[in-house]
Design a protein around this motif. Structure first.
Motif, PDB file in Angstrom:
ATOM      1  N   UNK C 358      -9.671   1.567  -0.353  1.00  0.00           N
ATOM      2  CA  UNK C 358      -9.698   0.830   0.916  1.00  0.00           C
ATOM      3  C   UNK C 358      -9.317  -0.634   0.714  1.00  0.00           C
ATOM      4  N   UNK C 359      -9.766  -1.189  -0.439  1.00  0.00           N
ATOM      5  CA  UNK C 359      -9.482  -2.592  -0.737  1.00  0.00           C
ATOM      6  C   UNK C 359      -7.979  -2.836  -0.878  1.00  0.00           C
ATOM      7  N   UNK C 360      -7.250  -1.771  -1.221  1.00  0.00           N
ATOM      8  CA  UNK C 360      -5.804  -1.929  -1.395  1.00  0.00           C
ATOM      9  C   UNK C 360      -5.034  -1.344  -0.220  1.00  0.00           C
ATOM     10  N   UNK C 361      -5.763  -0.887   0.805  1.00  0.00           N
ATOM     11  CA  UNK C 361      -5.045  -0.287   1.951  1.00  0.00           C
ATOM     12  C   UNK C 361      -5.571  -0.873   3.254  1.00  0.00           C
ATOM     13  N   UNK C 362      -6.378  -0.070   3.965  1.00  0.00           N
ATOM     14  CA  UNK C 362      -6.748  -0.520   5.303  1.00  0.00           C
ATOM     15  C   UNK C 362      -7.643  -1.745   5.294  1.00  0.00           C
ATOM     16  N   UNK C 363      -8.477  -1.835   4.261  1.00  0.00           N
ATOM     17  CA  UNK C 363      -9.350  -3.006   4.170  1.00  0.00           C
ATOM     18  C   UNK C 363      -8.540  -4.288   4.134  1.00  0.00           C
ATOM     19  N   UNK C 364      -7.511  -4.296   3.325  1.00  0.00           N
ATOM     20  CA  UNK C 364      -6.666  -5.489   3.215  1.00  0.00           C
ATOM     21  C   UNK C 364      -5.916  -5.729   4.516  1.00  0.00           C
ATOM     22  N   UNK C 365      -5.377  -4.648   5.096  1.00  0.00           N
ATOM     23  CA  UNK C 365      -4.597  -4.799   6.328  1.00  0.00           C
ATOM     24  C   UNK C 365      -5.459  -5.373   7.441  1.00  0.00           C
TER      25      UNK C 365
END
Lengths: 303, 247, 588
Positions: C358-365
């Protein structure tokens, strides 16, 4: 007198200085079968080509069914077998007939043609497998396929054996019975005699005789008396009954229509005669005879 | 045109084509030779040369290919059938004689089409030739229509010479013209003089038109080549008509 | 039958024409696609249903879609690297490793180009770059040491002007470098008032203020002044409860960049790079070497990484959002590759595999407001990675990349692990004599005179009209004249004298260059080993500058693995012509 379906009036054809046809007048009536005779080079083929519109003439007029020679109307009502024609070898009679029939507005059905000229045995063979007689019958079928009123046959039987020739004659007679008008050129008096009622004889581009076959035969039905003799040919030539006299060394030939009268007079005149023969005229002799006459056109009886 | 007349044209063309394909010994070489030459000179002995070589020679051998059937069908075919009296028999019949010439033109074009398609396929598969669809189509059309001047030239020859001599005469014109028009080797490889001399040949002009489509012509305006071809065609037709009347 | 014959004939002819090959210029097409039988992570949770893609985005189910079966495979959204610096071919290279979006926290790149590309749903060659442009730092502060011209901010009064400048340049974020003392090692820092002014100015422009700090004290100042996120983890000491409370209260996020902090520790190992997974074997020995390089920071502590990881763990437990960022390409890091290292370090810091993803996908977005990125919901960009192993069991499995999709198109994945010599340069800086710097490459004029033709060519090397200032281009003045069958004239780039050396270009996806000159068609000739004729690719030139991109994938008949030289030539269709070529680049 009915209207002629072919009317050739005063036609002259010249190639450079050579006159091929000279002041030809010729009429063909419906239903007539005309044999056109003459030596090679006498102008038979040129005359036919002129009527077909294949060759232009220098002077005069040619009408076919009142249309100009070579016009579409004229061509639709004429069928012809030309001299020395060869058809592409790789097609079959059926294919040739299919193609040729498409040219005419009211062609005969293919079955009728095949039946009429007995083509069924080889209708589906390529032309290079057909005999000369079979090919000649196909050519006749091509001439017939548009159901024409006039058929030209330029030496239709040349080079054929007796059997094939007879077959073709029968076919031509059938056409005649069907009411077609036919113009036929031939070398053979026998053929002309067998097929035609009327004969036109051409010499050096001029019509030397145009009349009924019977009249022709009557006029030219002379006999030749041959003997070794020292008689004076000029004296004999002056006789009414003698047509021509020639001498070849000590042999004398006398041409006459009155064999008995001439023989009687010869015997009476007490000349030496040995090795005497009397023979009928050959066509060649007649041709020789006519060419020797060098006279005006011998008129036949108008029909 | 009436359908009866159309039928004459159709049947003439059909039987003309049948006639031709039934003599494979005569037909096959004319189909295969251009492709064979192209394989030798355009594809096999082409290593190290320019990448446009394959496309260039594909076009010029296609021109070479379409000329063959047109010249032979008219030049030799007409001469023979004229001598055999077949042409005369047709003239005496009520058919429009144009149908006869039309049929020969169609048959020659069909053979030309097969040759062109063969060459295009070879070029595309083994010569890396890449054109846009429009360029392919234009090349094809130019080649097929381009057979007409040669049909006219063939007709003139066919009506002028004897059937027996026709094949020799046609070859005597066909092969030197092909070489001198740059169909076997690019015209630029010939000495300068020949590049000007080539202007008298219709094959040169057709080749330049087809090459112009792939931007490899000598660079003269296409219209100059087109007009040259039209003028030559008209001249051939006029001379052929004169010969026809004499035949 | 007879009536159908002409139709049949025409149809056959048309099909023949259509079957004939055309020049390859077309892009790979994006079609409607259905992926079945894969487990996929939508950015927050795992799903099993079919995944539909159309026109470059995730789509509703479509019965007409072409189906591919990915039984046993795992799909995750294209990764977002929240902390990078974009140089050169980073946007292309990152795609190779599954990073489809990157946050550029300082580079002198042309941000507007990036912003254009973000909107372009057709392109599948570049990762999307969301850039902060130039960072805000003091004179002599961190960020001024790289040789990039930086307009420093030295007083609160300069803050607003600076921020507006960056926003005008297209910046998506404002990055600020701050230290709580006037000096930190060799660097100075902006003062707290300036920090405050910068954050306010950023917010006034509706931009996130992202602050670079390394010390706890500095971090507390930044959060107190309203920073939206910190771009490094605090590594000077363990964080205290006060900081955690402040971070939670102000709802900030942190990009720990543990990968770059690891590189600051002596002797850092490649233990995270799994030799049995695909990524390892695709890297060249040199690349793997690069990943073990160490950052020499004499003024930094030796146990930075341990502190940073402990802090990461505590913040995660406190539900402070953490974003994956690598800070590549700093020493010891590689664009694209090092994000996988960051994921491994986040997992090691106590994040679950799913939380790490998540930290590299939706969390960052979500935190960075990157629209349509990091998630696979209908309407989101079809940026995704196909993995051979389940990343939910071990985050290292992100290294099992089998396929990468950008904007609905599959990327051609390359191996960088090749034995043939790779071309040493990706750009071709030319000097006034036509020599290419750092290579034996040389530009020379070429024409058909060598084949006894009559064309001619002359080259001058001048300021490229289509290039950035001070970059020289090749100006060709040529004249095409009849003489040789295939006349040509142009410029040849020899990779060696007499074609004795060849280089592998197959690790790149395309060659690009700018052109301007006489309008018309020109050709790029590619001379390769084992190919006796050069291969030819046509391109069209306008009077204006235009960028030509030669996609290698579109020209499989060229032996890209052993290229000996390139030539840009005019042919028959030109006469006298001028053609300028510059900014020649190989793109990963």
């Amino acid at each position: 007198m009915q209207t002629p379906i072919i009317n050739v009036v005063d036609v002259t054809k010249e190639y450079g200085n050579t006159t091929v046809l000279s002041a030809i007048d010729f009429k063909l009536n419906h239903g007539e079968v005309v044999a056109l005779l003459g030596e090679n080079g006498a102008g038979k083929t040129t005359l036919i080509n002129t009527i077909l519109g294949l060759t232009a003439h220098s002077k005069g007029a040619v009408k076919v069914f009142d249309a100009d020679a070579g016009s579409k109307t004229a061509r639709q009502r004429i069928g012809c077998v030309l001299q020395d024609t060869q058809l592409p070898d790789t097609l079959t009679p059926i294919e040739h007939l299919t193609l040729f029939s498409s040219y005419y507005p009211t062609p005969l059905p293919l079955e009728v043609l095949i039946d009429l000229l007995s083509l069924e045995d080889f209708a589906h063979r390529r032309l290079n497998q057909l005999s000369g007689g079979q090919k000649q019958r196909l050519y006749l079928a091509l001439a017939m396929c548009g159901d024409p009123d006039i058929i030209f046959l330029d030496e239709p039987t040349v080079g054929l054996d007796i059997h094939s020739r007879k077959q073709l004659w029968n076919a031509i007679k059938k056409l005649q019975q069907a009411g077609k008008s036919i113009i036929l050129t031939t070398h053979y008096l026998e053929e002309a005699d067998a097929l035609a009622e009327r004969l036109v004889y051409l010499v050096k581009g001029q019509i030397q005789f145009d009349g009924a076959m019977s009249e022709f035969k009557k006029q030219f039905n002379a006999k030749t008396i041959c003997a070794i003799s020292d008689l004076d040919i000029h004296e004999v030539d002056a006789w009414d009954t003698v047509t021509a006299v020639t001498r070849n060394q000590d042999r004398v030939s006398i041409v006459t229509h009155h064999v008995e009268a001439v023989l009687a007079r010869l015997f009476q005149s007490n000349v030496n005669l040995s090795d005497l023969t009397v023979s009928s005229q050959t066509l060649e002799n007649i041709m020789y005879q006519i060419s020797q006459q060098n006279s005006d056109v011998v008129k036949g009886v108008d029909q | 045109m009436k359908s009866a007349t159309l039928r004459i044209y159709y049947l003439e063309a059909k039987f003309e084509f049948l006639k031709a394909i039934r003599v494979p010994a005569f037909t096959l070489p004319s189909l295969i030779f251009p492709a064979m030459f192209y394989i030798f000179f355009g594809l096999m002995f082409n290593s190290g040369s320019h990448p446009q070589h394959a496309a260039y020679l594909m076009a010029t051998y296609a021109v070479f290919g379409i000329i063959g059937p047109a010249l032979f069908s008219f030049g030799v075919g007409v001469a023979i059938e004229k001598d055999q009296g077949w042409l005369q028999l047709k003239q005496a019949s009520p058919m429009p004689i144009s149908a006869y010439f039309f049929a020969r033109a169609v048959s020659a074009a069909l053979f030309g089409l097969v040759i062109v398609m063969l060459l295009f396929t070879l070029g595309a598969l083994f010569g890396d030739v890449r054109f846009t669809h429009a360029e392919w189509l234009l090349s094809l059309l130019a080649l097929i229509l381009g057979s007409l001047p040669f049909a006219a030239l063939g007709l003139l020859l066919g009506l002028s010479v004897k059937g027996q001599a026709a094949a020799a005469v046609v070859n005597l014109i066909y092969l030197p013209m092909a070489f001198l028009s740059g169909l076997w080797l690019p015209i630029q490889m010939l000495p300068d003089f020949f590049q000007y001399f080539a202007w008298i040949f219709p094959a040169f002009h057709l080749a330049q038109i087809v090459l112009a489509i792939q931007e490899q012509s000598l660079g003269y305006p296409i219209v100059v080549h087109l007009l040259s071809l039209v003028a030559m065609t008209l001249l051939f037709v006029a001379l052929a008509m004169r010969a026809y009347r004499r035949a | 039958m007879n009536k159908l014959l002409p139709l049949f004939f025409i149809a056959a002819l048309v099909s023949f024409i259509l079957l004939l090959p055309t020049p390859t210029e077309e892009q790979p097409t994006s079609t409607s696609l259905r992926i079945k039988n894969a487990s996929w992570f939508d950015g927050t949770k795992w799903q099993q249903s079919d995944l539909y893609i159309n026109e470059g985005v995730i789509a509703h189910p479509d019965s007409a879609a072409e189906t591919i079966d990915l039984t046993g495979k795992f799909i995750i959204p294209g990764l977002i690297d929240a902390h990078t610096h974009i140089w050169g071919d980073a946007p292309q290279q990152s795609l190779q490793f599954g990073v489809t979006s990157m946050v550029d926290l300082f580079s002198d790149s042309d941000v507007k180009v990036f912003n254009q590309r973000i909107k372009d749903i057709q392109q599948a060659q570049y990762a999307d770059i969301f850039s902060a442009g130039i960072l805000a730092t003091s004179q002599g502060g961190h960020g001024t040491q790289f040789g990039v011209t930086v307009n420093t901010v030295n007083a609160p009064t300069e803050a607003a002007k600076f921020v507006v400048e960056q926003v005008d340049r297209g910046a998506q974020f404002i990055k600020i470098v701050y230290h709580h003392e006037a000096n930190y090692g060799p660097f100075t820092s902006i003062d707290r008032a300036t920090l405050q002014a910068l954050i306010k100015a950023a917010h006034a422009q509706n931009k996130l203020a992202l602050v670079h700090v390394s010390h706890l004290e500095a971090a507390k100042h930044a959060i107190a002044e309203g920073a939206d996120g910190l771009v490094h983890m605090i590594s000077d000491q363990d964080i205290d409860e006060e900081f955690i409370a402040l971070a939670k209260q102000k709802k900030i996020f942190i990009i720990p960049t543990l990968a770059v902090i690891a590189a600051m520790n002596q002797g850092h190992q490649l233990t995270w790079l799994e030799p049995q997974l695909r990524l390892y074997n695709r890297l060249s020995e040199a690349q793997r070497q690069q990943l073990t390089q160490t950052f020499n920071v004499p003024f930094a502590k030796q146990n930075l990484l341990a502190i940073a990881m402990r802090n990461t763990q505590r913040l995660h437990q406190a539900n402070v959002p953490l974003l994956a960022g690598s800070d590549a390409p700093n020493p010891g890091t590689l664009i694209g590759v090092s994000l996988h290292h960051e994921l491994a370090l986040l997992q090691q810091s106590g994040l679950s595999a799913t939380a790490t993803l998540q930290a590299a996908t939706y969390g960052a977005a979500l935190e960075l407001s990157l629209p349509q990125r990091g998630r696979l919901h209908v309407g989101d960009r079809a940026d995704l990675i196909v993995l051979g192993k389940d990343p939910a069991t071990n985050i290292h499995h992100t290294q099992s990349i089998e396929q990468v999709m950008k904007n609905g198109r599959w990327i051609k994945l390359q191996s960088f692990n090749t034995k043939a010599p790779s071309i040493p340069i990706t750009e071709f800086p030319i000097d006034a004599a036509g020599k290419v710097a750092a290579s034996d490459f040389q530009f020379i004029a070429t024409s058909d005179q060598m084949m006894s033709g009559n064309s001619s060519a002359a080259l001058t090397f001048i300021q490229g009209k289509c290039a950035q200032p001070e970059i020289l281009g090749v100006q060709i003045s040529g004249d095409i004249k009849p003489g040789f069958a295939f006349p040509w004239s142009g410029a040849m780039l020899n990779f060696s004298r007499n074609f004795s050396a060849s280089y592998d270009l197959s690790d790149f996806t395309s060659l690009s260059f700018n052109t301007a000159g006489n309008v018309g068609r020109y050709r790029l000739l590619i001379f390769s080993e084992h190919q006796q004729q050069p291969k030819m690719i046509t391109f069209t030139v306008n009077e204006q500058c235009s960028k030509q991109t030669i996609e290698f994938a579109a020209h499989p008949n060229v032996n890209w693995e052993a290229v000996q030289g390139l030539a840009w030539v005019a042919g028959q269709e030109q006469s006298q012509f001028r053609l300028l070529i510059d900014t020649i680049k190989l793109n990963p």
